[in-house]
Motif scaffolding. Sequence first.
Motif, PDB file in Angstrom:
ATOM      1  N   MET A  23      -0.053  -0.868  -5.043  1.00 50.08           N
ATOM      2  CA  MET A  23      -1.408  -1.367  -5.272  1.00 50.08           C
ATOM      3  C   MET A  23      -2.002  -0.975  -6.612  1.00 50.08           C
ATOM      4  O   MET A  23      -2.810  -1.704  -7.184  1.00 50.08           O
ATOM      5  CB  MET A  23      -2.331  -0.900  -4.149  1.00 50.08           C
ATOM      6  CG  MET A  23      -2.111  -1.623  -2.846  1.00 50.08           C
ATOM      7  SD  MET A  23      -3.305  -1.105  -1.601  1.00 50.08           S
ATOM      8  CE  MET A  23      -4.824  -1.590  -2.399  1.00 50.08           C
ATOM      9  N   ALA A  63       0.847  -1.189   0.000  1.00 58.33           N
ATOM     10  CA  ALA A  63       0.000   0.000   0.000  1.00 58.33           C
ATOM     11  C   ALA A  63       0.887   1.245   0.000  1.00 58.33           C
ATOM     12  O   ALA A  63       2.113   1.146   0.100  1.00 58.33           O
ATOM     13  CB  ALA A  63      -0.911  -0.028   1.223  1.00 58.33           C
ATOM     14  N   CYS A 116      -7.944   1.337   2.960  1.00 58.13           N
ATOM     15  CA  CYS A 116      -6.746   0.572   3.339  1.00 58.13           C
ATOM     16  C   CYS A 116      -6.636   0.550   4.859  1.00 58.13           C
ATOM     17  O   CYS A 116      -6.646   1.588   5.491  1.00 58.13           O
ATOM     18  CB  CYS A 116      -5.496   1.204   2.744  1.00 58.13           C
ATOM     19  SG  CYS A 116      -5.524   1.356   0.948  1.00 58.13           S
TER      20      CYS A 116
END
Length: 576
Positions: free
Chosen positions: A488, A472, A575
């Motif tokens: 990502m 991420a 996230c």
Amino acid sequence: MERTLRDADVVVVGAGLGGLTTAAYLAVLGRRVVVVDRHSVAGGNATVFRHRGFEFDVGVHYLGDCGPGGSIPGVLEPLGVTLEFAEMDPDGFDTFVFPDQVLEIPKGVDVFRERLHETFPSEREGVDTYLDAIVAVDRALLGGGPSEPLTAHAGSTLGGVFDDLGLSPRLRSLLGGQHGTYALPPSRASFVLHAVLAMHYLKGAYYPVGGGQVIADALADVIRGHGGEIVLRTPVERIVVEEGAARGVRLRPPSPERRRGVPEEIRAPVVVSNADLKRTVLELVGPEHFPSETVEAVRGYRMALPLFVEYLVIDRDLRTEGHPNTNVYVVSDDDVEGQYGTLEAGRLPDPPMAYMTFASLKDPTNPRLCRPGQTNLQVMTLVPAAHRYWGVGGGPAAGERYRRNREYAARKREVADRLLATAERGLPGLRDAIVFEESATPITHERFVRSTGGTSYGIECSPDQFLFHRPAPTTPVRGLFLCGASTMGAHGIAGVMGGGVMTASAVAGHRSGSWRASASPRPGADPATGPAGQVAGVPGGRRSRRRTHGRSPGRPRPGRGGSRVRADSITSWRCT
């Protein structure tokens, strides 16, 4: 420059499109941004180069979904940037030349479905199930559809779906024929990635008028127009970490930019790395600053295979010859798995795969590509990554000088000759018409971009390295963020630009993420543009002060509209 650099809010390492997109969005939001890159021009894989008066794209070959409301315009337009994208032949933007058959992929799922029904009448059910699946996955990931198809296929490979459907080898070859855009065989390729990429192009294939550099130049204009700086020809030696937090970057001396007042260190509370993931963690930051499980994960990531590219000008005008504006894939047989097995074993398949794309057909108004009566094109194939295959030792990232290496030159010539022999099947008479030839290897790519294994695609997009299993934007080091092909958003122009928006959002504090993201699409949202209906104007926002630094003469300029970005409108991922 000294004052601007000394009081930076954010330093971005690497001026590829992921880094430039992140920087542009943060600059529009009022952050004082400095982008640093070792190359002499901003853009990374989206740059162009010129030899003997001819211009070539490094990595922009064709883009999908660039019509009104498309993914790439959706990233640019909130920044006040409008570019022109020329559409390729909608009746067949990709042409596959098999030994016994020529098949084309047209724009539009329904048109493609009809063509497949005609060509593979005994496999109608498999065709319909496959097309329905890629549409459903695309809608689930990019907004507008239920999440169940994404959940159901998160662990699926393309080969596994083909097996379940019982498709014939030729139909598999056609449906998976764009595998070179992610450099994985069907048995290892994420079906989700394949579905989104296939739909990306079925929404229309395009090319930016003026070449790929116009995208990078437009983003650079936004950054500079909002008070940011782009420092080129300046390698970053280290990302400075103090007390567990990123504090800026240390630059590698000597830098020619020192004469312009660039300091040895640029201090900032936030650092965004658009550099290669492995080099970021293991070299620029250092493994001592990360948890052991993070370092182990990074060391274990598998990289996508790299490309070999022939840049050519031929003394033929293919447009007057009636050649359509299409890419040409030359496929020697239907054993895609066998070809990848040969590559993974460190050898070039015999014959190699070949992909041809024709810049002067896609952008006929660009006089820099070639002279009247000529055609500018590129021929590409996947190749082994190992340094030993190319006759080098540590490679350019380790400081090795290789361009006078006879073993390297011989291998380069061998691969070029074998690739051109394959390409002749797609364009007879090609070799006899060549008036300019230049080649780029994975070693070339490592030299300019510093990517591990010389790949353009970052870590491979297999199910265990895609979606929730991909890094991420945030990291265990406070103030250190990531963007680029291995994060990502994944690789490709749309991928890294959409990922750049996510990273800018994370820096702005609207969303946070973990190292190994547990992410799910936000309903009704597009990772490239943010939540549906939330892109809004900034009252009194500044217009970009357009500059021409790094822009080629005659290159189209981005639109002059004001930016329409705010901190709560540039993310669409949850996230945790």
